[in-house]
Scaffold this motif. Structure first.
Motif, mmCIF file in Angstrom:
data_model
loop_
_atom_site.group_PDB
_atom_site.id
_atom_site.type_symbol
_atom_site.label_atom_id
_atom_site.label_comp_id
_atom_site.label_asym_id
_atom_site.label_seq_id
_atom_site.Cartn_x
_atom_site.Cartn_y
_atom_site.Cartn_z
ATOM 1 N N LEU A 66 41.409 40.941 34.221
ATOM 2 C CA LEU A 66 40.067 41.182 33.731
ATOM 3 C C LEU A 66 39.390 39.873 33.354
ATOM 4 C CD1 LEU A 66 40.681 44.280 31.410
ATOM 5 C CD2 LEU A 66 40.007 44.272 33.796
ATOM 6 N N HIS A 67 40.160 38.987 32.761
ATOM 7 C CA HIS A 67 39.619 37.714 32.309
ATOM 8 C C HIS A 67 39.048 36.916 33.477
ATOM 9 C CE1 HIS A 67 42.717 39.037 29.535
ATOM 10 N NE2 HIS A 67 42.097 38.369 28.591
ATOM 11 N N LEU A 68 39.797 36.844 34.556
ATOM 12 C CA LEU A 68 39.365 36.062 35.710
ATOM 13 C C LEU A 68 38.136 36.651 36.377
ATOM 14 C CD1 LEU A 68 42.814 35.166 37.284
ATOM 15 C CD2 LEU A 68 41.333 33.724 35.884
ATOM 16 N N ILE A 69 38.000 37.952 36.338
ATOM 17 C CA ILE A 69 36.809 38.585 36.924
ATOM 18 C C ILE A 69 35.560 38.152 36.155
ATOM 19 C CG2 ILE A 69 35.609 40.786 37.261
ATOM 20 C CD1 ILE A 69 38.400 42.005 37.803
ATOM 21 N N ILE A 70 35.634 38.148 34.844
ATOM 22 C CA ILE A 70 34.477 37.793 34.020
ATOM 23 C C ILE A 70 34.116 36.313 34.185
ATOM 24 C CG2 ILE A 70 33.591 37.656 31.659
ATOM 25 C CD1 ILE A 70 35.361 40.132 31.065
ATOM 26 N N PHE A 71 35.126 35.457 34.372
ATOM 27 C CA PHE A 71 34.893 34.021 34.532
ATOM 28 C C PHE A 71 34.633 33.606 35.983
ATOM 29 C CE2 PHE A 71 37.036 32.320 30.504
ATOM 30 C CZ PHE A 71 35.830 31.887 29.995
ATOM 31 N N HIS A 72 34.809 34.503 36.936
ATOM 32 C CA HIS A 72 34.738 34.142 38.354
ATOM 33 C C HIS A 72 33.371 33.554 38.697
ATOM 34 C CE1 HIS A 72 35.130 34.288 42.665
ATOM 35 N NE2 HIS A 72 36.410 34.589 42.507
ATOM 36 N N PRO A 73 33.340 32.312 39.226
ATOM 37 C CA PRO A 73 32.053 31.637 39.475
ATOM 38 C C PRO A 73 31.255 32.209 40.648
ATOM 39 C CG PRO A 73 33.862 30.300 40.277
ATOM 40 C CD PRO A 73 34.476 31.477 39.550
ATOM 41 N N HIS A 74 31.883 32.971 41.539
ATOM 42 C CA HIS A 74 31.189 33.467 42.716
ATOM 43 C C HIS A 74 30.827 34.951 42.629
ATOM 44 C CE1 HIS A 74 31.866 29.651 44.618
ATOM 45 N NE2 HIS A 74 33.157 29.758 44.371
ATOM 46 N N LEU A 75 31.034 35.552 41.475
ATOM 47 C CA LEU A 75 30.678 36.955 41.283
ATOM 48 C C LEU A 75 29.510 37.055 40.311
ATOM 49 C CD1 LEU A 75 34.151 38.712 40.825
ATOM 50 C CD2 LEU A 75 32.654 38.840 42.808
ATOM 51 N N ASP A 76 28.468 37.769 40.717
ATOM 52 C CA ASP A 76 27.383 38.012 39.775
ATOM 53 C C ASP A 76 27.825 39.110 38.801
ATOM 54 O OD1 ASP A 76 27.250 40.329 41.290
ATOM 55 O OD2 ASP A 76 25.326 39.849 42.199
ATOM 56 N N LEU A 117 40.143 53.248 37.625
ATOM 57 C CA LEU A 117 40.962 53.766 38.729
ATOM 58 C C LEU A 117 42.425 53.367 38.629
ATOM 59 C CD1 LEU A 117 38.490 53.097 41.669
ATOM 60 C CD2 LEU A 117 38.843 55.224 40.403
ATOM 61 N N ASN A 118 42.693 52.200 38.066
ATOM 62 C CA ASN A 118 44.063 51.684 38.039
ATOM 63 C C ASN A 118 44.690 51.667 36.653
ATOM 64 O OD1 ASN A 118 44.219 51.044 40.879
ATOM 65 N ND2 ASN A 118 42.720 49.451 40.438
ATOM 66 N N GLN A 168 30.957 41.787 38.886
ATOM 67 C CA GLN A 168 32.016 41.718 37.877
ATOM 68 C C GLN A 168 32.236 43.100 37.278
ATOM 69 O OE1 GLN A 168 30.541 38.792 35.141
ATOM 70 N NE2 GLN A 168 31.149 37.071 36.430
ATOM 71 N N LEU A 169 31.150 43.787 36.950
ATOM 72 C CA LEU A 169 31.250 45.118 36.347
ATOM 73 C C LEU A 169 31.929 46.100 37.299
ATOM 74 C CD1 LEU A 169 30.660 46.906 33.926
ATOM 75 C CD2 LEU A 169 28.411 47.368 34.913
ATOM 76 N N THR A 170 31.603 46.025 38.575
ATOM 77 C CA THR A 170 32.227 46.904 39.567
ATOM 78 C C THR A 170 33.734 46.696 39.611
ATOM 79 O OG1 THR A 170 30.226 46.939 40.915
ATOM 80 C CG2 THR A 170 32.278 47.528 42.018
ATOM 81 N N PHE A 171 34.164 45.439 39.618
ATOM 82 C CA PHE A 171 35.602 45.139 39.625
ATOM 83 C C PHE A 171 36.269 45.598 38.329
ATOM 84 C CE2 PHE A 171 34.699 42.011 43.037
ATOM 85 C CZ PHE A 171 35.660 42.438 43.939
ATOM 86 N N LEU A 172 35.621 45.364 37.195
ATOM 87 C CA LEU A 172 36.175 45.806 35.905
ATOM 88 C C LEU A 172 36.361 47.318 35.890
ATOM 89 C CD1 LEU A 172 34.143 43.691 33.318
ATOM 90 C CD2 LEU A 172 36.568 43.468 33.871
#
Length: 75
Positions: free
Chosen positions: A1-11, A25-26, A15-19
């Motif tokens: 979760l941490h990396l998704i929020i910090f990911h430089p190439h995701l708006d 789901l998982n 990020q919310l969709t991945f979270l």
């Protein structure tokens, strides 16, 4: 979760969709602490990601967790 929020190439919407996918789901736990002592909620707060903050809180993230360095929480 941490990396998704910090990911430089995701708006933030991406990020919310991945979270949502990881948590909903998982059944990924929302209160995991990274090697620096921060939760995903703390990182979302620090980066100003309001959508992630809202989702994590609604998903049961503990707003009272404190980091290992300075004893700060997400609020």
């Amino acid at each position: 979760l941490h990396l998704i929020i910090f990911h430089p190439h995701l708006d933030q919407p991406s990020q919310l969709t991945f979270l949502e996918s990881l948590v909903t789901l998982n059944s990924f736990p929302v209160d995991l602490i990274d090697f620096s002592g921060y939760s995903a909620l703390m990182i979302a707060s620090k980066t100003g990601n309001i959508d992630a903050l809202s989702f994590l809180i609604k998903s049961g993230a503990n707003v009272h967790l404190v980091d290992h360095n300075k004893g700060r929480n997400a609020l």
